[in-house]
Scaffold this active site. Structure first.
Site, PDB file in Angstrom:
ATOM      1  N   LYS A  15       0.818  -1.221   0.000  1.00 33.83           N
ATOM      2  CA  LYS A  15       0.000   0.000   0.000  1.00 33.83           C
ATOM      3  C   LYS A  15       0.849   1.267   0.000  1.00 33.83           C
ATOM      4  O   LYS A  15       0.431   2.274  -0.567  1.00 33.83           O
ATOM      5  CB  LYS A  15      -1.025  -0.004   1.138  1.00 33.83           C
ATOM      6  CG  LYS A  15      -0.470   0.254   2.505  1.00 33.83           C
ATOM      7  CD  LYS A  15      -1.571   0.201   3.549  1.00 33.83           C
ATOM      8  CE  LYS A  15      -0.977   0.071   4.939  1.00 33.83           C
ATOM      9  NZ  LYS A  15      -0.113   1.167   5.356  1.00 33.83           N
ATOM     10  N   ARG A  90      -6.808   3.708  11.478  1.00 32.16           N
ATOM     11  CA  ARG A  90      -6.385   2.329  11.653  1.00 32.16           C
ATOM     12  C   ARG A  90      -7.291   1.562  12.600  1.00 32.16           C
ATOM     13  O   ARG A  90      -7.051   0.397  12.873  1.00 32.16           O
ATOM     14  CB  ARG A  90      -4.974   2.345  12.230  1.00 32.16           C
ATOM     15  CG  ARG A  90      -4.050   1.345  11.563  1.00 32.16           C
ATOM     16  CD  ARG A  90      -2.713   1.576  12.154  1.00 32.16           C
ATOM     17  NE  ARG A  90      -1.628   0.781  11.737  1.00 32.16           N
ATOM     18  CZ  ARG A  90      -0.736   1.142  10.841  1.00 32.16           C
ATOM     19  NH1 ARG A  90      -0.878   2.245  10.152  1.00 32.16           N
ATOM     20  NH2 ARG A  90       0.308   0.387  10.643  1.00 32.16           N
ATOM     21  N   ARG A 129      11.454  -8.647   3.101  1.00 29.64           N
ATOM     22  CA  ARG A 129      11.869  -7.246   3.201  1.00 29.64           C
ATOM     23  C   ARG A 129      12.750  -7.018   4.438  1.00 29.64           C
ATOM     24  O   ARG A 129      13.744  -6.301   4.381  1.00 29.64           O
ATOM     25  CB  ARG A 129      10.628  -6.337   3.272  1.00 29.64           C
ATOM     26  CG  ARG A 129      10.970  -4.864   3.310  1.00 29.64           C
ATOM     27  CD  ARG A 129       9.736  -3.998   3.248  1.00 29.64           C
ATOM     28  NE  ARG A 129       9.079  -3.901   4.533  1.00 29.64           N
ATOM     29  CZ  ARG A 129       7.916  -3.266   4.737  1.00 29.64           C
ATOM     30  NH1 ARG A 129       7.280  -2.711   3.725  1.00 29.64           N
ATOM     31  NH2 ARG A 129       7.393  -3.204   5.931  1.00 29.64           N
ATOM     32  N   ARG A 135      15.422  -4.239   8.635  1.00 29.75           N
ATOM     33  CA  ARG A 135      14.560  -3.314   9.397  1.00 29.75           C
ATOM     34  C   ARG A 135      14.381  -3.801  10.831  1.00 29.75           C
ATOM     35  O   ARG A 135      13.862  -4.884  11.068  1.00 29.75           O
ATOM     36  CB  ARG A 135      13.196  -3.190   8.716  1.00 29.75           C
ATOM     37  CG  ARG A 135      13.258  -2.309   7.494  1.00 29.75           C
ATOM     38  CD  ARG A 135      11.942  -2.275   6.788  1.00 29.75           C
ATOM     39  NE  ARG A 135      10.856  -1.786   7.638  1.00 29.75           N
ATOM     40  CZ  ARG A 135       9.903  -0.988   7.193  1.00 29.75           C
ATOM     41  NH1 ARG A 135       9.911  -0.545   5.953  1.00 29.75           N
ATOM     42  NH2 ARG A 135       8.932  -0.618   7.982  1.00 29.75           N
ATOM     43  N   ARG A 146       1.793  -7.115  14.046  1.00 31.12           N
ATOM     44  CA  ARG A 146       1.196  -6.092  13.173  1.00 31.12           C
ATOM     45  C   ARG A 146       0.040  -6.681  12.363  1.00 31.12           C
ATOM     46  O   ARG A 146      -0.991  -6.035  12.192  1.00 31.12           O
ATOM     47  CB  ARG A 146       2.247  -5.561  12.190  1.00 31.12           C
ATOM     48  CG  ARG A 146       3.239  -4.597  12.797  1.00 31.12           C
ATOM     49  CD  ARG A 146       4.156  -4.050  11.696  1.00 31.12           C
ATOM     50  NE  ARG A 146       5.477  -3.741  12.195  1.00 31.12           N
ATOM     51  CZ  ARG A 146       5.790  -2.671  12.898  1.00 31.12           C
ATOM     52  NH1 ARG A 146       4.866  -1.785  13.188  1.00 31.12           N
ATOM     53  NH2 ARG A 146       7.017  -2.475  13.330  1.00 31.12           N
TER      54      ARG A 146
HETATM   55  P1  AMP Z   1       3.060   1.828   9.157  1.00 31.69           P
HETATM   56  O1  AMP Z   1       4.254   2.273   8.398  1.00 31.69           O
HETATM   57  O2  AMP Z   1       1.768   2.439   8.625  1.00 31.69           O
HETATM   58  O3  AMP Z   1       2.952   0.346   9.292  1.00 31.69           O
HETATM   59  O4  AMP Z   1       3.214   2.405  10.640  1.00 31.69           O
HETATM   60  C1  AMP Z   1       4.297   2.049  11.458  1.00 31.69           C
HETATM   61  C2  AMP Z   1       3.890   2.099  12.913  1.00 31.69           C
HETATM   62  O5  AMP Z   1       3.462   3.439  13.258  1.00 31.69           O
HETATM   63  C3  AMP Z   1       2.699   1.233  13.281  1.00 31.69           C
HETATM   64  O6  AMP Z   1       3.066  -0.107  13.547  1.00 31.69           O
HETATM   65  C4  AMP Z   1       2.173   1.933  14.514  1.00 31.69           C
HETATM   66  O7  AMP Z   1       2.980   1.659  15.636  1.00 31.69           O
HETATM   67  C5  AMP Z   1       2.367   3.386  14.159  1.00 31.69           C
HETATM   68  N1  AMP Z   1       1.174   3.922  13.471  1.00 31.69           N
HETATM   69  C6  AMP Z   1       1.074   4.304  12.164  1.00 31.69           C
HETATM   70  N2  AMP Z   1      -0.161   4.748  11.879  1.00 31.69           N
HETATM   71  C7  AMP Z   1      -0.871   4.655  13.030  1.00 31.69           C
HETATM   72  C8  AMP Z   1      -2.215   4.932  13.381  1.00 31.69           C
HETATM   73  N3  AMP Z   1      -3.092   5.405  12.476  1.00 31.69           N
HETATM   74  N4  AMP Z   1      -2.591   4.721  14.661  1.00 31.69           N
HETATM   75  C9  AMP Z   1      -1.726   4.258  15.571  1.00 31.69           C
HETATM   76  N5  AMP Z   1      -0.460   3.940  15.307  1.00 31.69           N
HETATM   77  C10 AMP Z   1      -0.019   4.124  14.051  1.00 31.69           C
END
Ligand code: AMP
Length: 197
Positions: A15, A90, A129, A135, A146
């Site tokens: 995404k 989310r 990845r 990472r 996740r």
């Molecule tokens: P992502 O790159 O979107 O997977 O985000 C990385 C991390 O940031 C996630 O695993 C969460 O810890 C935090 N995060 C990102 N977006 C949100 C959200 N909308 N609400 C809460 N935590 C978030």
């Protein structure tokens, strides 16, 4: 014409990559909460210090913190005519926060793109990845966590948006270009126009 989009999908669904392509094609900025948190962690800002342990564990940052960041970002000039949200909302509480903010401005989302990728496929892509990029936030346990959170907290937001008639489910298995074309076709079928090149 405005273009207010949200892209939803499990980690490893592609995404982020698709979001950048769509935003570019439709001439709107990407608003990615994950990117905002990562930048703050990298720069060791007060916000970064607050969220580092949470994001490292694969947990969600508190809704109020996240929603405030998004409100501030969407209030910037470049998001007036549209945006592509990636990673927010989310959970259903965040959907409520976003609805309140947008309706307060007389706005609403035009489309919610859901990238469907089976859990096994996401797991495979994320593990690869993590190996390739080293990472630190992508250990096997964190990846599984996740995906669990996606299934229990994030997938239900699709049921909130579906009755509004704005959800486009896209098969997220295929080449990057094939998937981009599927998304463009769905958005164009809604009458959303790509920006002139
Ligand atoms: P992502 O790159 O979107 O997977 O985000 C990385 C991390 O940031 C996630 O695993 C969460 O810890 C935090 N995060 C990102 N977006 C949100 C959200 N909308 N609400 C809460 N935590 C978030």
């Amino acid at each position: 014409m405005t273009t207010r989009l949200l892209i939803v999908g499990p980690q490893g669904s592609g995404k982020g990559t698709q979001g950048v392509r769509i935003a570019e094609a439709f001439g709107v900025p990407v608003v990615s909460t994950g990117d905002i948190f990562r930048a703050n962690i990298k720069n060791n800002t007060p916000l970064g210090q607050k969220v580092k342990a949470i994001t490292d564990a694969g947990d969600l940052v508190p809704d109020e913190v996240t929603s405030e960041i998004v409100r501030d970002r969407l209030a910037e000039d470049d998001a007036r005519e549209g945006f592509l949200l990636d990673g927010y909302p989310r959970n259903t509480a965040q959907v409520g926060h976003l609805d309140e903010f947008l309706s307060g401005r007389g706005e609403a989302l035009d489309a919610v793109i859901v990238l469907d990728v089976p859990r096994e496929e996401s797991l495979k892509r994320l593990t690869l990845r993590a190996e390739q990029e080293g990472r630190s936030d992508d250990t096997t346990d964190v990846i599984a966590r996740r995906l669990d959170i996606y299934e229990s907290e994030t997938a239900p937001i699709i049921d909130v948006y579906a009755p509004r008639g704005i959800v486009d489910r896209i098969d997220g298995v295929g080449s990057l270009d094939e998937i981009t074309e599927r998304i463009f076709a769905a958005l164009e079928a809604r009458g959303l126009a790509r920006a002139a090149a």
